[in-house]
Write a protein that holds these residues in place. Structure first.
Motif, PDB file in Angstrom:
ATOM      1  N   ASP A   1     -32.136  46.390  44.035  1.00  0.00           N
ATOM      2  CA  ASP A   1     -33.456  47.014  43.961  1.00  0.00           C
ATOM      3  C   ASP A   1     -33.697  47.756  42.644  1.00  0.00           C
ATOM      4  O   ASP A   1     -34.578  48.591  42.539  1.00  0.00           O
ATOM      5  CB  ASP A   1     -33.665  47.959  45.143  1.00  0.00           C
ATOM      6  CG  ASP A   1     -32.635  49.082  45.184  1.00  0.00           C
ATOM      7  OD1 ASP A   1     -31.639  49.019  44.435  1.00  0.00           O
ATOM      8  OD2 ASP A   1     -32.836  50.024  45.967  1.00  0.00           O
ATOM      9  N   MET A   2     -32.931  47.434  41.619  1.00  0.00           N
ATOM     10  CA  MET A   2     -33.074  48.090  40.322  1.00  0.00           C
ATOM     11  C   MET A   2     -34.356  47.616  39.634  1.00  0.00           C
ATOM     12  O   MET A   2     -34.618  46.415  39.567  1.00  0.00           O
ATOM     13  CB  MET A   2     -31.857  47.769  39.456  1.00  0.00           C
ATOM     14  CG  MET A   2     -31.675  48.651  38.291  1.00  0.00           C
ATOM     15  SD  MET A   2     -30.000  48.353  37.657  1.00  0.00           S
ATOM     16  CE  MET A   2     -29.917  49.545  36.392  1.00  0.00           C
ATOM     17  N   PRO A   3     -35.158  48.549  39.108  1.00  0.00           N
ATOM     18  CA  PRO A   3     -36.387  48.143  38.412  1.00  0.00           C
ATOM     19  C   PRO A   3     -36.088  47.473  37.069  1.00  0.00           C
ATOM     20  O   PRO A   3     -34.946  47.478  36.610  1.00  0.00           O
ATOM     21  CB  PRO A   3     -37.137  49.462  38.218  1.00  0.00           C
ATOM     22  CG  PRO A   3     -36.099  50.523  38.308  1.00  0.00           C
ATOM     23  CD  PRO A   3     -34.996  49.988  39.182  1.00  0.00           C
ATOM     24  N   THR A   4     -37.092  46.917  36.462  1.00  0.00           N
ATOM     25  CA  THR A   4     -36.902  46.162  35.215  1.00  0.00           C
ATOM     26  C   THR A   4     -36.543  47.035  34.010  1.00  0.00           C
ATOM     27  O   THR A   4     -35.798  46.600  33.128  1.00  0.00           O
ATOM     28  CB  THR A   4     -38.156  45.350  34.854  1.00  0.00           C
ATOM     29  OG1 THR A   4     -39.263  46.241  34.750  1.00  0.00           O
ATOM     30  CG2 THR A   4     -38.438  44.279  35.868  1.00  0.00           C
ATOM     31  N   ALA A   5     -37.055  48.248  33.933  1.00  0.00           N
ATOM     32  CA  ALA A   5     -36.875  49.091  32.750  1.00  0.00           C
ATOM     33  C   ALA A   5     -35.409  49.278  32.330  1.00  0.00           C
ATOM     34  O   ALA A   5     -35.098  49.185  31.134  1.00  0.00           O
ATOM     35  CB  ALA A   5     -37.565  50.441  32.939  1.00  0.00           C
ATOM     36  N   PRO A   6     -34.492  49.548  33.257  1.00  0.00           N
ATOM     37  CA  PRO A   6     -33.103  49.707  32.817  1.00  0.00           C
ATOM     38  C   PRO A   6     -32.530  48.443  32.162  1.00  0.00           C
ATOM     39  O   PRO A   6     -31.729  48.535  31.225  1.00  0.00           O
ATOM     40  CB  PRO A   6     -32.350  50.041  34.108  1.00  0.00           C
ATOM     41  CG  PRO A   6     -33.385  50.619  35.001  1.00  0.00           C
ATOM     42  CD  PRO A   6     -34.646  49.890  34.671  1.00  0.00           C
ATOM     43  N   PHE A   7     -32.936  47.278  32.623  1.00  0.00           N
ATOM     44  CA  PHE A   7     -32.441  46.038  32.020  1.00  0.00           C
ATOM     45  C   PHE A   7     -32.940  45.896  30.581  1.00  0.00           C
ATOM     46  O   PHE A   7     -32.195  45.516  29.677  1.00  0.00           O
ATOM     47  CB  PHE A   7     -32.862  44.821  32.850  1.00  0.00           C
ATOM     48  CG  PHE A   7     -32.234  44.784  34.210  1.00  0.00           C
ATOM     49  CD1 PHE A   7     -30.869  44.643  34.360  1.00  0.00           C
ATOM     50  CD2 PHE A   7     -33.018  44.916  35.343  1.00  0.00           C
ATOM     51  CE1 PHE A   7     -30.288  44.611  35.617  1.00  0.00           C
ATOM     52  CE2 PHE A   7     -32.444  44.885  36.607  1.00  0.00           C
ATOM     53  CZ  PHE A   7     -31.077  44.743  36.751  1.00  0.00           C
ATOM     54  N   ILE A   8     -34.210  46.217  30.387  1.00  0.00           N
ATOM     55  CA  ILE A   8     -34.784  46.167  29.038  1.00  0.00           C
ATOM     56  C   ILE A   8     -34.059  47.160  28.137  1.00  0.00           C
ATOM     57  O   ILE A   8     -33.699  46.851  26.996  1.00  0.00           O
ATOM     58  CB  ILE A   8     -36.304  46.450  29.082  1.00  0.00           C
ATOM     59  CG1 ILE A   8     -37.001  45.317  29.840  1.00  0.00           C
ATOM     60  CG2 ILE A   8     -36.874  46.612  27.681  1.00  0.00           C
ATOM     61  CD1 ILE A   8     -38.425  45.628  30.242  1.00  0.00           C
ATOM     62  N   SER A   9     -33.795  48.341  28.652  1.00  0.00           N
ATOM     63  CA  SER A   9     -33.098  49.378  27.905  1.00  0.00           C
ATOM     64  C   SER A   9     -31.681  48.955  27.528  1.00  0.00           C
ATOM     65  O   SER A   9     -31.239  49.169  26.391  1.00  0.00           O
ATOM     66  CB  SER A   9     -33.065  50.662  28.728  1.00  0.00           C
ATOM     67  OG  SER A   9     -32.400  51.681  28.035  1.00  0.00           O
ATOM     68  N   ILE A  10     -30.969  48.339  28.456  1.00  0.00           N
ATOM     69  CA  ILE A  10     -29.596  47.877  28.182  1.00  0.00           C
ATOM     70  C   ILE A  10     -29.601  46.854  27.055  1.00  0.00           C
ATOM     71  O   ILE A  10     -28.802  46.940  26.113  1.00  0.00           O
ATOM     72  CB  ILE A  10     -28.957  47.281  29.459  1.00  0.00           C
ATOM     73  CG1 ILE A  10     -28.663  48.382  30.476  1.00  0.00           C
ATOM     74  CG2 ILE A  10     -27.681  46.496  29.128  1.00  0.00           C
ATOM     75  CD1 ILE A  10     -28.333  47.871  31.870  1.00  0.00           C
ATOM     76  N   ILE A  11     -30.478  45.886  27.139  1.00  0.00           N
ATOM     77  CA  ILE A  11     -30.553  44.846  26.104  1.00  0.00           C
ATOM     78  C   ILE A  11     -30.872  45.477  24.750  1.00  0.00           C
ATOM     79  O   ILE A  11     -30.228  45.185  23.743  1.00  0.00           O
ATOM     80  CB  ILE A  11     -31.600  43.772  26.473  1.00  0.00           C
ATOM     81  CG1 ILE A  11     -31.152  43.007  27.719  1.00  0.00           C
ATOM     82  CG2 ILE A  11     -31.833  42.812  25.301  1.00  0.00           C
ATOM     83  CD1 ILE A  11     -32.240  42.139  28.343  1.00  0.00           C
ATOM     84  N   TYR A  12     -31.850  46.369  24.731  1.00  0.00           N
ATOM     85  CA  TYR A  12     -32.256  47.033  23.486  1.00  0.00           C
ATOM     86  C   TYR A  12     -31.093  47.825  22.881  1.00  0.00           C
ATOM     87  O   TYR A  12     -30.785  47.692  21.695  1.00  0.00           O
ATOM     88  CB  TYR A  12     -33.457  47.946  23.754  1.00  0.00           C
ATOM     89  CG  TYR A  12     -33.925  48.681  22.528  1.00  0.00           C
ATOM     90  CD1 TYR A  12     -34.797  48.066  21.622  1.00  0.00           C
ATOM     91  CD2 TYR A  12     -33.501  49.974  22.252  1.00  0.00           C
ATOM     92  CE1 TYR A  12     -35.221  48.721  20.487  1.00  0.00           C
ATOM     93  CE2 TYR A  12     -33.920  50.641  21.118  1.00  0.00           C
ATOM     94  CZ  TYR A  12     -34.780  50.013  20.236  1.00  0.00           C
ATOM     95  OH  TYR A  12     -35.189  50.672  19.106  1.00  0.00           O
TER      96      TYR A  12
END
Length: 136
Positions: free
Chosen positions: A6-17
């Protein structure tokens, strides 16, 4: 380590960045460049004679932000600005060209580390561009 379902998208974008920033910063630190400036340098390298206005439009940034970043690139010897009638044209120096080529080579290696098939990679880019266009 698996992520929560149930993790939102923002943390994934942050990790990649963040991971990409660490990767690029490690490569360009000896050149005196930073992660935040490298996209500008590459854009200038690929678009010889681009203007400050065109850079601001391409990156969806205001001209004062572009001007500050161009000054940093110029002070470090990566670019030169040439006054041409009413606008300033940006050119890479030989140092800038060498560094841009180095970064582009490492960016290709970064993309390979993503371990995506060519179709997955193309879909990923297509989705990222679509999301960005929707947000702007």
């Amino acid at each position: 380590m698996p992520f929560d379902k149930d993790m939102p998208t923002a943390p994934f974008i942050s990790i990649i960045y963040r991971e990409h920033a660490k990767y690029i910063n490690e490569i360009v630190k000896e050149d005196g460049l930073s992660f935040g400036l490298h996209p500008l340098l590459i854009k200038i390298y690929r678009n010889r004679g681009i203007s400050q206005e065109e850079l601001a439009e391409a990156f969806h940034l205001n001209e004062s932000t572009i001007t500050r970043n161009l000054k940093k690139l110029e002070d470090k010897g990566f670019i030169k600005r040439i006054k041409d009638k009413r606008k300033k044209i940006i050119e890479v120096t030989s140092k800038g060209e060498k560094t841009a080529l180095k970064i582009m080579d490492y960016d290709e290696k970064w993309d390979e580390q993503l371990n995506l098939t060519e179709d997955e990679y193309n879909d990923f880019l297509k989705i990222l561009k679509k999301i960005s266009e929707e947000l702007i």
